[in-house]
Design a protein around this motif. Structure first.
Motif, PDB file in Angstrom:
ATOM      1  N   LYS A   1      36.783  27.053  42.953  1.00 32.01           N
ATOM      2  CA  LYS A   1      37.312  27.868  42.696  1.00 32.01           C
ATOM      3  C   LYS A   1      36.937  29.441  42.480  1.00 32.01           C
ATOM      4  CE  LYS A   1      41.638  25.556  41.420  1.00 32.01           C
ATOM      5  NZ  LYS A   1      42.611  25.006  40.125  1.00 32.01           N
ATOM      6  N   LEU A   2      35.662  29.226  41.556  1.00 27.53           N
ATOM      7  CA  LEU A   2      35.112  30.444  41.344  1.00 27.53           C
ATOM      8  C   LEU A   2      34.434  31.019  42.583  1.00 27.53           C
ATOM      9  CD1 LEU A   2      33.592  32.811  39.569  1.00 27.53           C
ATOM     10  CD2 LEU A   2      31.908  30.922  39.220  1.00 27.53           C
ATOM     11  N   TYR A   3      34.036  30.113  43.499  1.00 30.53           N
ATOM     12  CA  TYR A   3      33.351  30.502  44.592  1.00 30.53           C
ATOM     13  C   TYR A   3      34.287  31.166  45.473  1.00 30.53           C
ATOM     14  CZ  TYR A   3      31.721  30.244  49.610  1.00 30.53           C
ATOM     15  OH  TYR A   3      31.135  30.595  50.747  1.00 30.53           O
ATOM     16  N   ALA A   4      35.453  30.428  45.601  1.00 29.36           N
ATOM     17  CA  ALA A   4      36.606  31.298  46.525  1.00 29.36           C
ATOM     18  C   ALA A   4      37.006  32.531  45.894  1.00 29.36           C
ATOM     19  CB  ALA A   4      37.790  30.220  46.642  1.00 29.36           C
ATOM     20  N   SER A   5      37.111  32.737  44.697  1.00 33.41           N
ATOM     21  CA  SER A   5      37.464  33.821  44.302  1.00 33.41           C
ATOM     22  C   SER A   5      36.232  35.237  44.256  1.00 33.41           C
ATOM     23  CB  SER A   5      37.775  33.970  42.656  1.00 33.41           C
ATOM     24  OG  SER A   5      38.252  35.101  42.211  1.00 33.41           O
ATOM     25  N   LEU A   6      35.244  34.848  44.592  1.00 35.89           N
ATOM     26  CA  LEU A   6      34.101  35.695  44.754  1.00 35.89           C
ATOM     27  C   LEU A   6      34.114  36.124  46.400  1.00 35.89           C
ATOM     28  CD1 LEU A   6      31.116  34.060  42.920  1.00 35.89           C
ATOM     29  CD2 LEU A   6      32.335  36.262  42.182  1.00 35.89           C
ATOM     30  N   VAL A   7      34.413  35.187  46.885  1.00 40.52           N
ATOM     31  CA  VAL A   7      34.422  35.561  48.299  1.00 40.52           C
ATOM     32  C   VAL A   7      35.632  36.365  48.714  1.00 40.52           C
ATOM     33  CG1 VAL A   7      35.042  34.449  50.574  1.00 40.52           C
ATOM     34  CG2 VAL A   7      33.427  33.199  49.357  1.00 40.52           C
ATOM     35  N   LYS A   8      36.594  35.922  48.187  1.00 42.20           N
ATOM     36  CA  LYS A   8      38.019  37.069  48.293  1.00 42.20           C
ATOM     37  C   LYS A   8      37.811  38.278  47.773  1.00 42.20           C
ATOM     38  CE  LYS A   8      42.936  37.136  46.980  1.00 42.20           C
ATOM     39  NZ  LYS A   8      42.799  38.452  46.259  1.00 42.20           N
ATOM     40  N   ALA A   9      37.161  38.650  46.624  1.00 35.96           N
ATOM     41  CA  ALA A   9      36.822  39.878  46.111  1.00 35.96           C
ATOM     42  C   ALA A   9      36.036  40.586  46.942  1.00 35.96           C
ATOM     43  CB  ALA A   9      36.555  39.785  44.592  1.00 35.96           C
TER      44      ALA A   9
ATOM     45  N   ARG B   1      37.276  38.307  37.430  1.00 35.23           N
ATOM     46  CA  ARG B   1      38.571  38.621  36.749  1.00 35.23           C
ATOM     47  C   ARG B   1      39.606  37.785  37.382  1.00 35.23           C
ATOM     48  NH1 ARG B   1      43.221  41.014  37.464  1.00 35.23           N
ATOM     49  NH2 ARG B   1      42.430  41.668  39.649  1.00 35.23           N
ATOM     50  N   GLN B   2      39.656  37.662  38.922  1.00 35.68           N
ATOM     51  CA  GLN B   2      40.806  37.192  39.300  1.00 35.68           C
ATOM     52  C   GLN B   2      40.900  35.542  39.108  1.00 35.68           C
ATOM     53  OE1 GLN B   2      41.006  38.147  43.590  1.00 35.68           O
ATOM     54  NE2 GLN B   2      40.961  40.210  43.235  1.00 35.68           N
ATOM     55  N   PHE B   3      39.657  34.987  39.358  1.00 41.97           N
ATOM     56  CA  PHE B   3      39.319  33.597  39.002  1.00 41.97           C
ATOM     57  C   PHE B   3      39.696  33.302  37.385  1.00 41.97           C
ATOM     58  CE2 PHE B   3      35.980  31.077  36.528  1.00 41.97           C
ATOM     59  CZ  PHE B   3      36.536  29.710  37.380  1.00 41.97           C
ATOM     60  N   GLY B   4      39.448  34.265  36.359  1.00 43.06           N
ATOM     61  CA  GLY B   4      39.807  34.052  34.945  1.00 43.06           C
ATOM     62  C   GLY B   4      41.173  34.272  34.910  1.00 43.06           C
ATOM     63  N   GLU B   5      41.681  35.120  35.508  1.00 43.92           N
ATOM     64  CA  GLU B   5      43.201  35.159  35.305  1.00 43.92           C
ATOM     65  C   GLU B   5      44.046  34.068  35.656  1.00 43.92           C
ATOM     66  OE1 GLU B   5      44.917  38.821  35.907  1.00 43.92           O
ATOM     67  OE2 GLU B   5      43.741  40.014  34.768  1.00 43.92           O
ATOM     68  N   ALA B   6      43.647  33.600  36.930  1.00 41.84           N
ATOM     69  CA  ALA B   6      44.251  32.356  37.518  1.00 41.84           C
ATOM     70  C   ALA B   6      44.034  31.350  36.523  1.00 41.84           C
ATOM     71  CB  ALA B   6      43.662  32.029  38.604  1.00 41.84           C
ATOM     72  N   ARG B   7      42.959  30.991  35.965  1.00 38.09           N
ATOM     73  CA  ARG B   7      42.665  29.890  34.747  1.00 38.09           C
ATOM     74  C   ARG B   7      43.509  30.119  33.744  1.00 38.09           C
ATOM     75  NH1 ARG B   7      36.469  28.966  33.538  1.00 38.09           N
ATOM     76  NH2 ARG B   7      37.556  27.714  31.792  1.00 38.09           N
ATOM     77  N   GLY B   8      43.687  31.417  33.204  1.00 39.09           N
ATOM     78  CA  GLY B   8      44.604  31.625  31.932  1.00 39.09           C
ATOM     79  C   GLY B   8      46.008  31.385  32.351  1.00 39.09           C
ATOM     80  N   ARG B   9      46.518  31.609  33.337  1.00 43.13           N
ATOM     81  CA  ARG B   9      47.921  31.232  33.956  1.00 43.13           C
ATOM     82  C   ARG B   9      47.896  29.627  33.856  1.00 43.13           C
ATOM     83  NH1 ARG B   9      47.100  35.685  37.518  1.00 43.13           N
ATOM     84  NH2 ARG B   9      46.539  34.427  38.840  1.00 43.13           N
ATOM     85  N   ASP B  10      47.066  29.033  34.354  1.00 48.20           N
ATOM     86  CA  ASP B  10      47.015  27.671  34.339  1.00 48.20           C
ATOM     87  C   ASP B  10      47.024  27.177  32.853  1.00 48.20           C
ATOM     88  OD1 ASP B  10      47.024  24.983  35.845  1.00 48.20           O
ATOM     89  OD2 ASP B  10      44.798  24.855  34.799  1.00 48.20           O
ATOM     90  N   ILE B  11      46.324  27.715  31.917  1.00 48.01           N
ATOM     91  CA  ILE B  11      46.585  27.136  30.696  1.00 48.01           C
ATOM     92  C   ILE B  11      47.955  27.329  29.978  1.00 48.01           C
ATOM     93  CG2 ILE B  11      45.480  27.535  28.074  1.00 48.01           C
ATOM     94  CD1 ILE B  11      42.736  28.462  29.617  1.00 48.01           C
ATOM     95  N   ALA B  12      48.316  28.341  30.170  1.00 50.15           N
ATOM     96  CA  ALA B  12      49.909  28.780  29.689  1.00 50.15           C
ATOM     97  C   ALA B  12      50.809  27.731  30.337  1.00 50.15           C
ATOM     98  CB  ALA B  12      50.338  30.017  30.024  1.00 50.15           C
ATOM     99  N   ARG B  13      50.606  27.071  31.615  1.00 48.37           N
ATOM    100  CA  ARG B  13      51.347  26.214  32.282  1.00 48.37           C
ATOM    101  C   ARG B  13      51.017  24.901  31.503  1.00 48.37           C
ATOM    102  NH1 ARG B  13      50.182  28.908  37.219  1.00 48.37           N
ATOM    103  NH2 ARG B  13      48.606  27.798  37.612  1.00 48.37           N
ATOM    104  N   ARG B  14      50.033  24.752  30.931  1.00 44.92           N
ATOM    105  CA  ARG B  14      49.695  23.453  30.442  1.00 44.92           C
ATOM    106  C   ARG B  14      50.263  23.373  29.158  1.00 44.92           C
ATOM    107  NH1 ARG B  14      44.532  21.025  32.251  1.00 44.92           N
ATOM    108  NH2 ARG B  14      44.053  20.483  30.182  1.00 44.92           N
TER     109      ARG B  14
END
Length: 253
Positions: free
Chosen positions: A20-28, A137-150
């Motif tokens: 996921k980190l790799y994909a986020s870096l590629v996207k940005a 940033r995008q990678f981290g915020e996606a992880r944070g949203r996942d933590i909220a879902r957990r």
């Protein structure tokens, strides 16, 4: 164990996090620089592949002209978590056969990030730094949203008290830290960090720090927009990482 909403009550694997980190870096990077940016990402991945082969030859008594394709951290193998998992497994097997200590998946994620960041920053300068930090940033915020879902899957709100107890990434023995709960904040000090220590060992702290500066505030912000993280010491600078997690008052109240 699986909780309601099909949210697993287990840590997210490092294979998933790396992919996921790799994909986020590629996207940005692509959003900022287009195909020219993608070429630099490819150069970064190639640098990691070169390091894999060179490291085997330097650390073992054997001679390798090439690395088995399955063990290469190539772009196709970074596409998803299952591919990353198989690549890491194959790479560890080769290192063990060569009689050397294998790099962990934490070390390989750190190396991957540093090589990509270096390639992009070398080509695009300050704009490249901003693009890499945006990817984190995008990678981290996606992880944070996942933590909220957990947390929500357990019927818990996304408050400060429920943040660390529902954190997505498991803490291996490669991390050493202390956590103190204060009335209005959570304080954490990491004396050992698998990522920071690898960047220090490799001499790539200049690029690794781009991850450190963004990741924890971004995860917290994704978890709850009112959640702030003050990160005032870094393993790469002061020798330890110090965090203060604080929930701001909701201004809409």
């Amino acid at each position: 164990m699986t909780l309601r909403n099909d949210v697993p009550d287990v840590p997210v694997t490092m294979d998933q996090i790396t992919s996921k980190l790799y994909a986020s870096l590629v996207k940005a990077v692509h959003e900022q620089f287009g195909d020219e940016g993608l070429k630099e990402v490819e150069q970064g991945v190639q640098a990691l592949l070169d390091e894999q082969l060179n490291d085997l030859n330097q650390r073992s008594d054997l001679s390798y002209k090439q690395l088995d394709e399955r063990a290469r951290y190539s772009i196709p193998h970074l596409a998803n978590a299952s591919e990353v998992k198989e690549t890491q497994r194959a790479y560890e097997h080769i290192q063990k056969e060569a009689g050397i200590e294998p790099y962990t998946i934490y070390a390989m994620m750190a190396k991957l990030f540093a090589h990509i960041a270096k390639a992009v920053v070398d080509r695009f300068g300050e704009s490249g730094r901003k693009a890499i930090k945006e990817g984190v940033r995008q990678f981290g915020e996606a992880r944070g949203r996942d933590i909220a879902r957990r947390a929500a899957a357990k019927g818990l709100p996304n408050t400060a008290e429920n943040y660390l107890t529902n954190y997505d990434m498991g803490r291996s023995d490669l991390f050493e830290f202390e956590t103190t709960y204060h009335p209005k904040e959570i304080e954490q000090t990491f004396t050992v960090c698998a990522f920071g220590n690898q960047w220090k060992k490799d001499g790539t702290g200049e690029h690794g720090i781009l991850y450190c500066q963004m990741i924890d505030p971004s995860i917290a912000k994704g978890y709850n927009p009112n959640f702030d993280v003050i990160h005032d010491r870094y393993v790469l600078k002061e020798g330890d990482c110090h965090f203060r997690f604080q929930m701001k008052e909701d201004e809409s109240d």
